[in-house]
Structure formats: structure tokens, C-alpha cells
Design an enzyme around this catalytic site. Structure first.
Site, PDB file in Angstrom:
ATOM      1  N   ILE A 199       0.861  -1.196   0.000  1.00 16.43           N
ATOM      2  CA  ILE A 199       0.000   0.000   0.000  1.00 16.43           C
ATOM      3  C   ILE A 199       0.894   1.242   0.000  1.00 16.43           C
ATOM      4  O   ILE A 199       0.601   2.238  -0.655  1.00 16.43           O
ATOM      5  CB  ILE A 199      -0.954  -0.017   1.218  1.00 16.43           C
ATOM      6  CG1 ILE A 199      -1.863  -1.244   1.172  1.00 16.43           C
ATOM      7  CG2 ILE A 199      -1.782   1.263   1.261  1.00 16.43           C
ATOM      8  CD1 ILE A 199      -2.721  -1.459   2.412  1.00 16.43           C
ATOM      9  N   VAL A 255      12.317  -0.674  12.430  1.00 12.70           N
ATOM     10  CA  VAL A 255      11.648   0.167  13.433  1.00 12.70           C
ATOM     11  C   VAL A 255      11.759  -0.375  14.860  1.00 12.70           C
ATOM     12  O   VAL A 255      11.350   0.290  15.807  1.00 12.70           O
ATOM     13  CB  VAL A 255      10.157   0.404  13.091  1.00 12.70           C
ATOM     14  CG1 VAL A 255      10.005   1.205  11.816  1.00 12.70           C
ATOM     15  CG2 VAL A 255       9.386  -0.910  13.019  1.00 12.70           C
ATOM     16  N   TYR A 307      -7.417 -12.449  12.592  1.00 13.96           N
ATOM     17  CA  TYR A 307      -6.599 -11.225  12.687  1.00 13.96           C
ATOM     18  C   TYR A 307      -5.928 -11.152  14.065  1.00 13.96           C
ATOM     19  O   TYR A 307      -4.841 -10.580  14.223  1.00 13.96           O
ATOM     20  CB  TYR A 307      -7.468  -9.992  12.408  1.00 13.96           C
ATOM     21  CG  TYR A 307      -6.684  -8.786  11.961  1.00 13.96           C
ATOM     22  CD1 TYR A 307      -5.895  -8.819  10.808  1.00 13.96           C
ATOM     23  CD2 TYR A 307      -6.725  -7.596  12.688  1.00 13.96           C
ATOM     24  CE1 TYR A 307      -5.183  -7.706  10.396  1.00 13.96           C
ATOM     25  CE2 TYR A 307      -6.023  -6.476  12.277  1.00 13.96           C
ATOM     26  CZ  TYR A 307      -5.247  -6.539  11.137  1.00 13.96           C
ATOM     27  OH  TYR A 307      -4.530  -5.429  10.736  1.00 13.96           O
ATOM     28  N   LYS A 331      -3.367  -3.048  16.442  1.00 11.27           N
ATOM     29  CA  LYS A 331      -3.980  -1.928  15.711  1.00 11.27           C
ATOM     30  C   LYS A 331      -4.794  -1.046  16.663  1.00 11.27           C
ATOM     31  O   LYS A 331      -4.872   0.167  16.468  1.00 11.27           O
ATOM     32  CB  LYS A 331      -4.865  -2.436  14.569  1.00 11.27           C
ATOM     33  CG  LYS A 331      -4.093  -3.080  13.416  1.00 11.27           C
ATOM     34  CD  LYS A 331      -3.118  -2.125  12.748  1.00 11.27           C
ATOM     35  CE  LYS A 331      -2.577  -2.668  11.441  1.00 11.27           C
ATOM     36  NZ  LYS A 331      -1.452  -1.865  10.917  1.00 11.27           N
ATOM     37  N   SER A 372       2.008  -8.763   3.423  1.00 11.88           N
ATOM     38  CA  SER A 372       1.600  -8.918   4.827  1.00 11.88           C
ATOM     39  C   SER A 372       0.263  -9.640   4.922  1.00 11.88           C
ATOM     40  O   SER A 372       0.075 -10.535   5.757  1.00 11.88           O
ATOM     41  CB  SER A 372       1.435  -7.562   5.513  1.00 11.88           C
ATOM     42  OG  SER A 372       2.662  -6.940   5.651  1.00 11.88           O
TER      43      SER A 372
END
Ligand code: NAD
Length: 278
Positions: free
Chosen positions: A40, A87, A178, A185, A218
């Protein structure tokens, strides 16, 4: 074939329905999270370039750098600035913040499009989530937004700027398989609100875009992902799957001055799926 078509660059071709409105002209941004052409973040980078922004990239390791170089070539981009960044590594975050400030001076926006969870945590029962797997998903997918905001703040605070992170509906509803990523998230979305409050004093806005499911590297790690896509397409009010380009255009809006009074928001780009009770 007309002469206009022969000189058309691939970026222009792919976004043929969207002509440039120069919404980001004169702005500089950093894209965090391109892995390959399906990412994305790559669609966001292309939309930002179409709108006149100067873009720099971070990449996770040499393999991703090679993918990026191939993409730059395919799009006729003059080798944009790019820097290695995992990260989860504080020294690399600090270095990226300093190097980006040296390179760009002011940074007007950055995209956070980073997530990771162990394959075995993205299927089966959430109750079996391991301590390690939980921490890892939080570290890469949620804390990284806080860490990146801290690292890039010195390059953004003089003129203000815009930060956008990508989330998913699994943060607030139970989406089969998920699992631990839904919890990460939820933390990401909450972190964005706290960051929006802190950084608002420097006119730095922080928003979250929540796309519907899109086939990427992903996403392929989530069990039964193709079933999710099929269900979404048949059920969403717009009766279609969302595309990375549609997500990218929303990010452009949030990076641009058109959204200058919007911060701390969660914006769904999911063909209306989140509005359903069924
Ligand atoms: P992707 O695999 O193309 O991108 C994920 C990126 O995360 C990769 O570039 C990878 O290098 C990066 N990453 C992972 N661990 C990292 C680390 N330790 N350090 C630095 N980078 C790291 O997949 P995508 O679907 O484009 O994902 C981008 C974002 O969009 C993610 O936050 C994802 O959760 C979110 N999102 C995806 C979908 C979907 O269906 N694909 C839907 C909603 C939200």
C-alpha cells in the site's frame, strides 16, 4: 499510439483516472513501509509523487532495497533518498531522524505503513497468543508509530506537518484470524490520538486511515485471507474491494493542506464495510 501515450510514464498510466492537482507541490515526505510493488505504501508514494511531493523512503534491509531500486527504475524515478530502518532498533530510528533532517531540512509528512506478527499468531484461537508474539506485534506495528514520530519530530516541528498511519477494522471488531494484530492496531489507533494531542502544539497532525482488505505480502500471512476479500466484495455497500490507489488518494488528502483542521481522526477507506451490522 499517440505521441502523448508514448511518453506517458508508468506512474501516470496507473493513476490515469486521477490527474495531478499539485496538492503536495513543494512538500517533502518520508514513506515507511514499502516492501514491493503490491505494498500500500508504494501506491501512496506514487500518488504523492503525482501530486508534486518530493519523497524519501526507508527500507527494511538489503533485500527490500533491491526491490525498491527495481521499482524506482520501472517508474523512471531518479534514485530517491532512501535509508535503512528496522523500526524495532532505537539506534537506526535515531540515525534515520538525523539523516532525514540533514537531507531534507524540513519534512512535511510521513506515512507509517508497518506491521508484523508471527505467522502462527494470525490464525487459530487468540487465547493461545504467546507473550513473545504479543510483544513483537505491539513493538513493530504500534510502538513504531510513537518511535517514528519522536525521530522525525525535529524535522517537522518548525513548519508543522502531517503523519498518517494505516490500521484495520480488526482493531475494534473481532475479525477471524486477525487476532494479535487486532490488538496491536487498537494500540496504534490510540497512540495516534495521544500523539495528535502532544504534537498538535507544533501544528503536526496525526491521523489513521483504515483500509478494507487488500492483497499484499503482509495480508497473505493471515489465514483464509482470500475468503475475507470475497466476503468483503459481496457485502460492502459499494460491492467491491478497495484498491491501494484509493487508499493512497485519501493519504494525499490527509498530507495536504485541504485537511489542515483534521487531527486525531480515524478515516475508513473500505467501501463502507465498517458501517454494516451484518
Ligand atoms: P506490506 O507487506 O507490503 O507492508 C508491510 C511493511 O512493513 C513492509 O514494507 C515491511 O518491510 C514493513 N516492516 C515489517 N517489520 C518491519 C520492521 N521491523 N522495520 C521496518 N519495517 C518493517 O503490506 P501492506 O498490506 O501494504 O501493509 C502496510 C500497512 O497497511 C500495515 O500497517 C498493514 O497492517 C496495513 N493494512 C493492510 C491491509 C491489507 O489488507 N493489506 C488492510 C488494512 C491495513
Amino acid at each position: 499510439m499517440s505521441s502523448a501515450e508514448t511518453i506517458e510514464k508508468p506512474i501516470q498510466k496507473e493513476n490515469r483516472n486521477m490527474s495531478s492537482n499539485n496538492l503536495l507541490k513543494g512538500k517533502k515526505g518520508i514513506i515507511v513501509g514499502v516492501a514491493n510493488k503490491w505494498s500500500i505504501a508504494w501506491a501512496v508514494a506514487k500518488a504523492c509523487i503525482r501530486e508534486g511531493a518530493e519523497i524519501g523512503f526507508t527500507y527494511q534491509g538489503e533485500r527490500v532495497l533491491r526491490n525498491l531500486e527495481k521499482l524506482f527504475k520501472e517508474e523512471n524515478l531518479q534514485e530517491p533518498y532512501s535509508i535503512n530502518l528496522d523500526v524495532t532498533k532505537d539506534e537506526e530510528l535515531k540515525n534515520a531522524g538525523e539523516e532525514v533532517k540533514k537531507q531534507f531540512g524540513q519534512v512535511d509528512f510521513f506515512l507509517h505503513a508497518v506491521a508484523f506478527a508471527k505467522h502462527e499468531e494470525l490464525g487459530g484461537e487468540f487465547v493461545n497468543t504467546s507473550r513473545d508474539g504479543y510483544h513483537l506485534a505491539q513493538d513493530v506495528s504500534s510502538y513504531s508509530l510513537v518511535a517514528l514520530a519522536k525521530a522525525f519530530k525535529p524535522a517537522m516541528e518548525e513548519k508543522g506537518g502531517s503523519i498518517v498511519a494505516l490500521s484495520y477494522l480488526g482493531s475494534e471488531r473481532v475479525v477471524k484470524n486477525y487476532n494479535v494484530m487486532g490488538v496491536a492496531k487498537a494500540a496504534l489507533e490510540s497512540s495516534a490520538r495521544y500523539l495528535a494531542y502532544d504534537l498538535g502544539a507544533k501544528n503536526i497532525r496525526v491521523n489513521v486511515v483504515s483500509p478494507g482488505p487488500i492483497k499484499t505480502l503482509s495480508a497473505s500471512g493471515i489465514a483464509d485471507f482470500s475468503k475475507m476479500l470475497e466476503h468483503f466484495k459481496n457485502t460492502a455497500p459499494l460491492r467491491k474491494n478497495v484498491s491501494a490507489e484509493e487508499v493512497a488518494d485519501t493519504c494525499v488528502f490527509l498530507f495536504s493542506d485541504l485537511s489542515r483542521a483534521i487531527t486525531g481522526e480515524l478515516l475508513y477507506v473500505d467501501c463502507g464495510y465498517n458501517t454494516l451490522a451484518m
